[in-house]
Design a protein around this motif. Structure first.
Motif, PDB file in Angstrom:
ATOM      1  N   ARG A   1       0.863  -1.185   0.000  1.00  0.00           N
ATOM      2  CA  ARG A   1       0.000   0.000   0.000  1.00  0.00           C
ATOM      3  C   ARG A   1       0.897   1.232   0.000  1.00  0.00           C
ATOM      4  NH1 ARG A   1      -2.008   1.393   4.091  1.00  0.00           N
ATOM      5  NH2 ARG A   1      -0.996   0.015   5.615  1.00  0.00           N
ATOM      6  N   VAL A   2       0.906   1.973  -1.078  1.00  0.00           N
ATOM      7  CA  VAL A   2       1.699   3.196  -1.149  1.00  0.00           C
ATOM      8  C   VAL A   2       0.856   4.345  -0.616  1.00  0.00           C
ATOM      9  CG1 VAL A   2       3.000   4.757  -2.633  1.00  0.00           C
ATOM     10  CG2 VAL A   2       2.922   2.309  -3.171  1.00  0.00           C
ATOM     11  N   THR A   3       1.408   5.072   0.358  1.00  0.00           N
ATOM     12  CA  THR A   3       0.747   6.259   0.899  1.00  0.00           C
ATOM     13  C   THR A   3       1.635   7.469   0.644  1.00  0.00           C
ATOM     14  OG1 THR A   3       1.721   5.911   3.096  1.00  0.00           O
ATOM     15  CG2 THR A   3      -0.445   4.930   2.672  1.00  0.00           C
ATOM     16  N   ASN A   4       1.028   8.622   0.519  1.00  0.00           N
ATOM     17  CA  ASN A   4       1.767   9.819   0.129  1.00  0.00           C
ATOM     18  C   ASN A   4       1.639  10.937   1.162  1.00  0.00           C
ATOM     19  OD1 ASN A   4       3.252  11.599  -1.655  1.00  0.00           O
ATOM     20  ND2 ASN A   4       1.296  12.556  -2.174  1.00  0.00           N
ATOM     21  N   ALA A   5       2.758  11.281   1.790  1.00  0.00           N
ATOM     22  CA  ALA A   5       2.856  12.458   2.661  1.00  0.00           C
ATOM     23  C   ALA A   5       1.660  12.540   3.627  1.00  0.00           C
ATOM     24  CB  ALA A   5       2.978  13.713   1.811  1.00  0.00           C
ATOM     25  N   ASN A   6       0.847  13.599   3.508  1.00  0.00           N
ATOM     26  CA  ASN A   6      -0.279  13.833   4.426  1.00  0.00           C
ATOM     27  C   ASN A   6      -1.626  13.461   3.812  1.00  0.00           C
ATOM     28  OD1 ASN A   6       0.776  15.416   6.995  1.00  0.00           O
ATOM     29  ND2 ASN A   6       1.913  16.181   5.231  1.00  0.00           N
ATOM     30  N   ASP A   7      -1.617  12.555   2.870  1.00  0.00           N
ATOM     31  CA  ASP A   7      -2.857  12.097   2.250  1.00  0.00           C
ATOM     32  C   ASP A   7      -3.861  11.705   3.333  1.00  0.00           C
ATOM     33  OD1 ASP A   7      -4.893  10.805   0.898  1.00  0.00           O
ATOM     34  OD2 ASP A   7      -3.579   9.461  -0.229  1.00  0.00           O
ATOM     35  N   ILE A   8      -5.060  12.279   3.251  1.00  0.00           N
ATOM     36  CA  ILE A   8      -6.073  12.027   4.274  1.00  0.00           C
ATOM     37  C   ILE A   8      -6.724  10.647   4.159  1.00  0.00           C
ATOM     38  CG2 ILE A   8      -7.913  13.123   2.901  1.00  0.00           C
ATOM     39  CD1 ILE A   8      -9.178  14.044   5.495  1.00  0.00           C
ATOM     40  N   VAL A   9      -6.833  10.102   2.953  1.00  0.00           N
ATOM     41  CA  VAL A   9      -7.631   8.895   2.743  1.00  0.00           C
ATOM     42  C   VAL A   9      -7.094   7.668   3.489  1.00  0.00           C
ATOM     43  CG1 VAL A   9      -8.461   7.254   1.006  1.00  0.00           C
ATOM     44  CG2 VAL A   9      -8.654   9.712   0.601  1.00  0.00           C
ATOM     45  N   PRO A  10      -5.767   7.418   3.548  1.00  0.00           N
ATOM     46  CA  PRO A  10      -5.291   6.264   4.324  1.00  0.00           C
ATOM     47  C   PRO A  10      -5.626   6.354   5.812  1.00  0.00           C
ATOM     48  CG  PRO A  10      -3.595   6.950   2.781  1.00  0.00           C
ATOM     49  CD  PRO A  10      -4.662   8.013   2.759  1.00  0.00           C
ATOM     50  N   HIS A  11      -6.059   7.515   6.285  1.00  0.00           N
ATOM     51  CA  HIS A  11      -6.449   7.687   7.684  1.00  0.00           C
ATOM     52  C   HIS A  11      -7.924   7.377   7.898  1.00  0.00           C
ATOM     53  CE1 HIS A  11      -2.742   9.897   9.085  1.00  0.00           C
ATOM     54  NE2 HIS A  11      -2.620   9.973   7.774  1.00  0.00           N
ATOM     55  N   LEU A  12      -8.619   6.997   6.850  1.00  0.00           N
ATOM     56  CA  LEU A  12     -10.065   6.784   6.907  1.00  0.00           C
ATOM     57  C   LEU A  12     -10.455   5.370   6.455  1.00  0.00           C
ATOM     58  CD1 LEU A  12     -11.124  10.186   5.297  1.00  0.00           C
ATOM     59  CD2 LEU A  12     -11.066   9.632   7.728  1.00  0.00           C
ATOM     60  N   PRO A  13     -11.597   4.872   6.944  1.00  0.00           N
ATOM     61  CA  PRO A  13     -12.313   5.326   8.124  1.00  0.00           C
ATOM     62  C   PRO A  13     -11.401   5.347   9.358  1.00  0.00           C
ATOM     63  CG  PRO A  13     -13.632   3.739   6.915  1.00  0.00           C
ATOM     64  CD  PRO A  13     -12.252   3.710   6.325  1.00  0.00           C
ATOM     65  N   PRO A  14     -11.740   6.127  10.366  1.00  0.00           N
ATOM     66  CA  PRO A  14     -10.825   6.344  11.488  1.00  0.00           C
ATOM     67  C   PRO A  14     -10.410   5.058  12.199  1.00  0.00           C
ATOM     68  CG  PRO A  14     -12.599   7.941  11.530  1.00  0.00           C
ATOM     69  CD  PRO A  14     -12.969   6.946  10.483  1.00  0.00           C
ATOM     70  N   TYR A  15      -9.166   5.061  12.684  1.00  0.00           N
ATOM     71  CA  TYR A  15      -8.618   3.962  13.478  1.00  0.00           C
ATOM     72  C   TYR A  15      -8.600   4.378  14.943  1.00  0.00           C
ATOM     73  CZ  TYR A  15      -5.114   0.758  15.430  1.00  0.00           C
ATOM     74  OH  TYR A  15      -4.440  -0.163  16.205  1.00  0.00           O
ATOM     75  N   PHE A  16      -9.157   3.538  15.814  1.00  0.00           N
ATOM     76  CA  PHE A  16      -9.193   3.822  17.243  1.00  0.00           C
ATOM     77  C   PHE A  16      -8.338   2.788  17.968  1.00  0.00           C
ATOM     78  CE2 PHE A  16     -13.427   5.109  15.568  1.00  0.00           C
ATOM     79  CZ  PHE A  16     -13.243   6.478  15.659  1.00  0.00           C
ATOM     80  N   SER A  17      -7.185   3.208  18.443  1.00  0.00           N
ATOM     81  CA  SER A  17      -6.233   2.273  19.043  1.00  0.00           C
ATOM     82  C   SER A  17      -6.758   1.615  20.308  1.00  0.00           C
ATOM     83  CB  SER A  17      -4.910   2.992  19.352  1.00  0.00           C
ATOM     84  OG  SER A  17      -5.131   4.088  20.222  1.00  0.00           O
ATOM     85  N   PHE A  18      -7.735   2.255  20.979  1.00  0.00           N
ATOM     86  CA  PHE A  18      -8.263   1.681  22.214  1.00  0.00           C
ATOM     87  C   PHE A  18      -9.384   0.677  21.943  1.00  0.00           C
ATOM     88  CE2 PHE A  18      -9.408   6.097  21.464  1.00  0.00           C
ATOM     89  CZ  PHE A  18     -10.773   6.029  21.238  1.00  0.00           C
TER      90      PHE A  18
END
Length: 268
Positions: free
Chosen positions: A141-158
């Motif tokens: 999975r290639v991700t780029n700098a501050n790309d918002i999409v790889p952060h979605l849907p949100p990940y909740f570590s707890f």
């Protein structure tokens, strides 16, 4: 083959290439806002405790795309032998490419299937990511700098078992350095899928970083009358400890239109 996916043979690398197009430019922002609220809502068949995003799953499995891709692969391999299969895509196309690659391995028993995606959102939970790693151990999975999409849907570590979770392996492309001594690195991340030293180490609020990868514009350019109405470069959001997401956007100062000028003239 279809408007959403393409199957072809690349003679220079001697492989079948399956390509899923990215999200249309004029719907990217609405699509991103929608992803902020998506919950795990479908059990993946044959994988206990594995849950996935129903929309992404259905976009591949419940359309004619699936049959067309499998048919195209079989025809190409009949002509060129059992050549490797490379599946790729960007944005929503990356999510569909992931389900496609897994489908080809698990349900059709095809071998030598490889996956490389760009700007992919999360598509399932940790259990699904574990299965995915087992069947496609060399996926990238290639991700780029501050790309918002790889952060979605949100990940909740707890809530590690109840939240969306990326499968490995991420390669994070970003700039390092200071001033004129800036250069681009391709950082190979760990095999957790959620390496805190990679794209998760940044805020991930850029749409511009989503539509341009490795200097190439990645979005689909199909026409639509629906236009983006928010700031194109950055979507601001924050998340509290309970998982609530707060969106904000800046309103641009609009120039007075002809009707406004006429009303002022009439008032005078």
């Amino acid at each position: 083959m279809t408007k959403q996916a393409y199957v072809g043979f690349a003679s220079d690398i001697n492989a079948v290439i399956v390509v899923f197009r990215g999200t249309q430019e004029n719907s990217i922002q609405n699509w991103i806002e929608d992803l902020l609220w998506k919950q795990l809502d479908l059990d993946y068949p044959g994988m206990p405790e594995a849950m996935v995003h129903r929309g992404f799953y259905s976009a591949y499995h419940n359309t004619t795309i699936r049959d067309g891709i499998v048919s195209g692969i079989r025809k190409t391999r009949k002509l060129h032998g059992d050549v490797p299969i490379m599946v790729t895509g960007h944005s929503m196309g990356a999510a569909m490419a992931s389900f496609c690659a897994l489908d080809l391995v698990v349900n059709y028993g095809l071998d030598d299937v490889k996956l490389m995606t760009f700007g992919q959102p999360r598509v399932g939970n940790a259990a699904f990511a574990s299965y995915f790693k087992r069947y496609l151990p060399h996926a990238i999975r290639v991700t780029n700098a501050n790309d918002i999409v790889p952060h979605l849907p949100p990940y909740f570590s707890f809530f590690p078992q109840k939240t969306y979770h990326h499968f490995p392996r991420e390669v994070w492309v970003h700039d390092v350095g200071l001033g004129s001594l800036v250069y681009t690195v391709e950082q190979i991340c760990d095999d957790s899928g959620e390496d805190p030293a990679c794209s998760r180490s940044v805020s991930g609020n850029s749409i511009q970083d989503h539509i341009t990868y490795l200097g190439v514009s990645m979005h689909a350019e199909a026409w639509s009358s629906c236009r983006i109405v928010m700031d194109y470069a950055e979507l601001r959001y924050k998340m509290d400890l309970h998982g609530n997401v707060v969106l904000s956007k800046q309103q641009q100062q609009q120039q007075p239109g002809l009707s406004d000028q006429r009303r002022r003239h009439s008032a005078q």
